[in-house]
Scaffold this motif. Sequence first.
Motif, PDB file in Angstrom:
ATOM      1  N   VAL A  80       0.809  -1.220   0.000  1.00  0.00           N
ATOM      2  CA  VAL A  80       0.000   0.000   0.000  1.00  0.00           C
ATOM      3  C   VAL A  80       0.840   1.266   0.000  1.00  0.00           C
ATOM      4  CG1 VAL A  80      -1.693   1.340   1.315  1.00  0.00           C
ATOM      5  CG2 VAL A  80      -1.955  -1.133   1.100  1.00  0.00           C
ATOM      6  N   THR A  81       1.843   1.343   0.873  1.00  0.00           N
ATOM      7  CA  THR A  81       2.575   2.601   1.018  1.00  0.00           C
ATOM      8  C   THR A  81       3.521   2.864  -0.139  1.00  0.00           C
ATOM      9  OG1 THR A  81       4.166   1.448   2.435  1.00  0.00           O
ATOM     10  CG2 THR A  81       2.396   2.637   3.525  1.00  0.00           C
ATOM     11  N   ASN A  82       4.317   1.861  -0.534  1.00  0.00           N
ATOM     12  CA  ASN A  82       5.224   2.078  -1.655  1.00  0.00           C
ATOM     13  C   ASN A  82       4.469   2.146  -2.971  1.00  0.00           C
ATOM     14  OD1 ASN A  82       7.991   2.157  -0.511  1.00  0.00           O
ATOM     15  ND2 ASN A  82       7.461   0.129   0.242  1.00  0.00           N
ATOM     16  N   GLY A  83       3.390   1.398  -3.077  1.00  0.00           N
ATOM     17  CA  GLY A  83       2.552   1.497  -4.269  1.00  0.00           C
ATOM     18  C   GLY A  83       1.927   2.877  -4.381  1.00  0.00           C
ATOM     19  N   GLY A  84       1.456   3.406  -3.240  1.00  0.00           N
ATOM     20  CA  GLY A  84       0.889   4.750  -3.240  1.00  0.00           C
ATOM     21  C   GLY A  84       1.924   5.797  -3.595  1.00  0.00           C
ATOM     22  N   ARG A  85       3.123   5.630  -3.063  1.00  0.00           N
ATOM     23  CA  ARG A  85       4.204   6.576  -3.371  1.00  0.00           C
ATOM     24  C   ARG A  85       4.567   6.495  -4.852  1.00  0.00           C
ATOM     25  NH1 ARG A  85      10.235   6.656  -0.516  1.00  0.00           N
ATOM     26  NH2 ARG A  85      11.016   8.532  -1.571  1.00  0.00           N
ATOM     27  N   ALA A  86       4.532   5.290  -5.423  1.00  0.00           N
ATOM     28  CA  ALA A  86       4.839   5.117  -6.847  1.00  0.00           C
ATOM     29  C   ALA A  86       3.801   5.833  -7.719  1.00  0.00           C
ATOM     30  CB  ALA A  86       4.873   3.635  -7.196  1.00  0.00           C
ATOM     31  N   LEU A  87       2.550   5.751  -7.306  1.00  0.00           N
ATOM     32  CA  LEU A  87       1.504   6.442  -8.062  1.00  0.00           C
ATOM     33  C   LEU A  87       1.676   7.959  -7.968  1.00  0.00           C
ATOM     34  CD1 LEU A  87      -1.565   4.212  -7.111  1.00  0.00           C
ATOM     35  CD2 LEU A  87      -0.407   4.322  -9.338  1.00  0.00           C
ATOM     36  N   LEU A  88       2.085   8.440  -6.789  1.00  0.00           N
ATOM     37  CA  LEU A  88       2.349   9.874  -6.655  1.00  0.00           C
ATOM     38  C   LEU A  88       3.513  10.299  -7.558  1.00  0.00           C
ATOM     39  CD1 LEU A  88       1.962  10.237  -2.783  1.00  0.00           C
ATOM     40  CD2 LEU A  88       0.438  11.187  -4.525  1.00  0.00           C
ATOM     41  N   LEU A  89       4.511   9.418  -7.703  1.00  0.00           N
ATOM     42  CA  LEU A  89       5.622   9.701  -8.622  1.00  0.00           C
ATOM     43  C   LEU A  89       5.110   9.796 -10.065  1.00  0.00           C
ATOM     44  CD1 LEU A  89       9.129   8.030  -8.719  1.00  0.00           C
ATOM     45  CD2 LEU A  89       7.760   8.193 -10.792  1.00  0.00           C
ATOM     46  N   LEU A  90       4.262   8.839 -10.466  1.00  0.00           N
ATOM     47  CA  LEU A  90       3.726   8.858 -11.839  1.00  0.00           C
ATOM     48  C   LEU A  90       2.891  10.112 -12.079  1.00  0.00           C
ATOM     49  CD1 LEU A  90       2.705   5.101 -12.276  1.00  0.00           C
ATOM     50  CD2 LEU A  90       4.775   6.253 -13.079  1.00  0.00           C
ATOM     51  N   GLN A  91       2.217  10.571 -11.026  1.00  0.00           N
ATOM     52  CA  GLN A  91       1.461  11.818 -11.156  1.00  0.00           C
ATOM     53  C   GLN A  91       2.406  13.009 -11.283  1.00  0.00           C
ATOM     54  OE1 GLN A  91      -2.430  13.311  -9.089  1.00  0.00           O
ATOM     55  NE2 GLN A  91      -0.774  13.598  -7.620  1.00  0.00           N
ATOM     56  N   ALA A  92       3.520  12.974 -10.539  1.00  0.00           N
ATOM     57  CA  ALA A  92       4.475  14.091 -10.574  1.00  0.00           C
ATOM     58  C   ALA A  92       5.067  14.295 -11.965  1.00  0.00           C
ATOM     59  CB  ALA A  92       5.594  13.845  -9.558  1.00  0.00           C
ATOM     60  N   ILE A  93       5.152  13.232 -12.758  1.00  0.00           N
ATOM     61  CA  ILE A  93       5.698  13.366 -14.123  1.00  0.00           C
ATOM     62  C   ILE A  93       4.586  13.320 -15.170  1.00  0.00           C
ATOM     63  CG2 ILE A  93       7.990  12.535 -13.505  1.00  0.00           C
ATOM     64  CD1 ILE A  93       7.249   9.788 -14.525  1.00  0.00           C
ATOM     65  N   ASP A  94       3.347  13.591 -14.721  1.00  0.00           N
ATOM     66  CA  ASP A  94       2.190  13.791 -15.604  1.00  0.00           C
ATOM     67  C   ASP A  94       1.797  12.567 -16.424  1.00  0.00           C
ATOM     68  OD1 ASP A  94       1.930  16.489 -14.780  1.00  0.00           O
ATOM     69  OD2 ASP A  94       3.508  17.079 -16.187  1.00  0.00           O
ATOM     70  N   LEU A  95       2.090  11.380 -15.916  1.00  0.00           N
ATOM     71  CA  LEU A  95       1.644  10.181 -16.625  1.00  0.00           C
ATOM     72  C   LEU A  95       0.229   9.796 -16.223  1.00  0.00           C
ATOM     73  CD1 LEU A  95       4.842   7.932 -16.628  1.00  0.00           C
ATOM     74  CD2 LEU A  95       3.824   9.173 -18.558  1.00  0.00           C
ATOM     75  N   ALA A 107      18.029   6.016 -13.298  1.00  0.00           N
ATOM     76  CA  ALA A 107      16.601   6.317 -13.163  1.00  0.00           C
ATOM     77  C   ALA A 107      16.183   7.402 -14.156  1.00  0.00           C
ATOM     78  CB  ALA A 107      16.290   6.771 -11.744  1.00  0.00           C
ATOM     79  N   LEU A 108      15.009   7.229 -14.728  1.00  0.00           N
ATOM     80  CA  LEU A 108      14.461   8.274 -15.592  1.00  0.00           C
ATOM     81  C   LEU A 108      14.001   9.458 -14.748  1.00  0.00           C
ATOM     82  CD1 LEU A 108      12.255   6.102 -18.027  1.00  0.00           C
ATOM     83  CD2 LEU A 108      14.722   6.564 -18.109  1.00  0.00           C
ATOM     84  N   TYR A 109      13.640   9.171 -13.500  1.00  0.00           N
ATOM     85  CA  TYR A 109      13.214  10.231 -12.572  1.00  0.00           C
ATOM     86  C   TYR A 109      13.259   9.667 -11.159  1.00  0.00           C
ATOM     87  CZ  TYR A 109      10.218  13.635 -10.174  1.00  0.00           C
ATOM     88  OH  TYR A 109       9.719  14.572  -9.310  1.00  0.00           O
ATOM     89  N   LEU A 110      13.751  10.465 -10.221  1.00  0.00           N
ATOM     90  CA  LEU A 110      13.730  10.126  -8.801  1.00  0.00           C
ATOM     91  C   LEU A 110      12.829  11.116  -8.077  1.00  0.00           C
ATOM     92  CD1 LEU A 110      17.547   9.533  -8.125  1.00  0.00           C
ATOM     93  CD2 LEU A 110      15.792   7.769  -8.374  1.00  0.00           C
TER      94      LEU A 110
END
Length: 284
Positions: free
Chosen positions: A149-164, A225-228
């Motif tokens: 839940v937590t790392n998955g949620g953080r991963a989704l926030l990352l994908l949002q940060a790069i507008d995917l 990494a493409l983005y951190l």
Amino acid sequence: MKKKSLLGGIILSASLFLAACGSTGSTTASSEAVSSAATEPTTVKIGLVSESAVSIWQAVADRLQKQNIDLEIVKFTDYNQPNIALQNGDIDLNAFQHIAFLDNYNANNNADLTPIGFTFVSPLGIYSDKYTDYKEIKDGDTIAIPNDVTNGGRALLLLQAIDLIKLDNATGTTPTVSDIVENPKNLNIQELDAAQLPRSLQDVGAAVINTNFAVDAGLVPTKDALYLDTENIQKVLDIYKNVIAARAEDVDNAVYKKVVAEYQTEETKALIAETTKNTDIPAW
């Protein structure tokens, strides 16, 4: 009568002498036992997950020997077991998770595991064997993310940060795939065990991977990494600071405090920089 009295005195004196000798021997043996016990090292078992963490903590263990503490490293292969082992008393401490992950575990397992010291902030990164820029990700690509839940949620926030993708604003820090409200590239979000993500790179368009598993797989986060998400460190919440955790009743344990203090040193900072290629950021 006098002879009998004299003989009795001799026997009594001999008895006292033997008793005194026996007492001295017993006292000496007792003192040696106490001395031996005093020099016996205190064993502390700490649960870790990644090889990079093991190498850093081994150096800490070596230094703790000077304080008569035997730090025993117990290596786990995934994120599920170290908290179970700590809660059950199989280990004394663990150091593998951030506050958000720990809070989620406590809430779902009626546990009271408690942070007793910060370690570092570890970035979450998106990697690809197919692309050199996240903007190259194509319509319909599969993006792998951690399944907790937590790392998955953080991963989704990352994908949002790069507008995917775009997430429902009401989801807070632990969004799930069902909270995606916009997915302009029709990405297929695949949830996998965090330890399996590096191996998934050959099969997916990109994967969001925890730094410890990326480093163990031979990736250099600041290079590969493409983005951190730590590229904008102000947006990385305090809940993503990694911690050393103990059971609640042990938060004031003097030996455990020494373990924390020996970790939080300049020597450890240098090892973190060396081991993670200047990726992880000390958080104490």
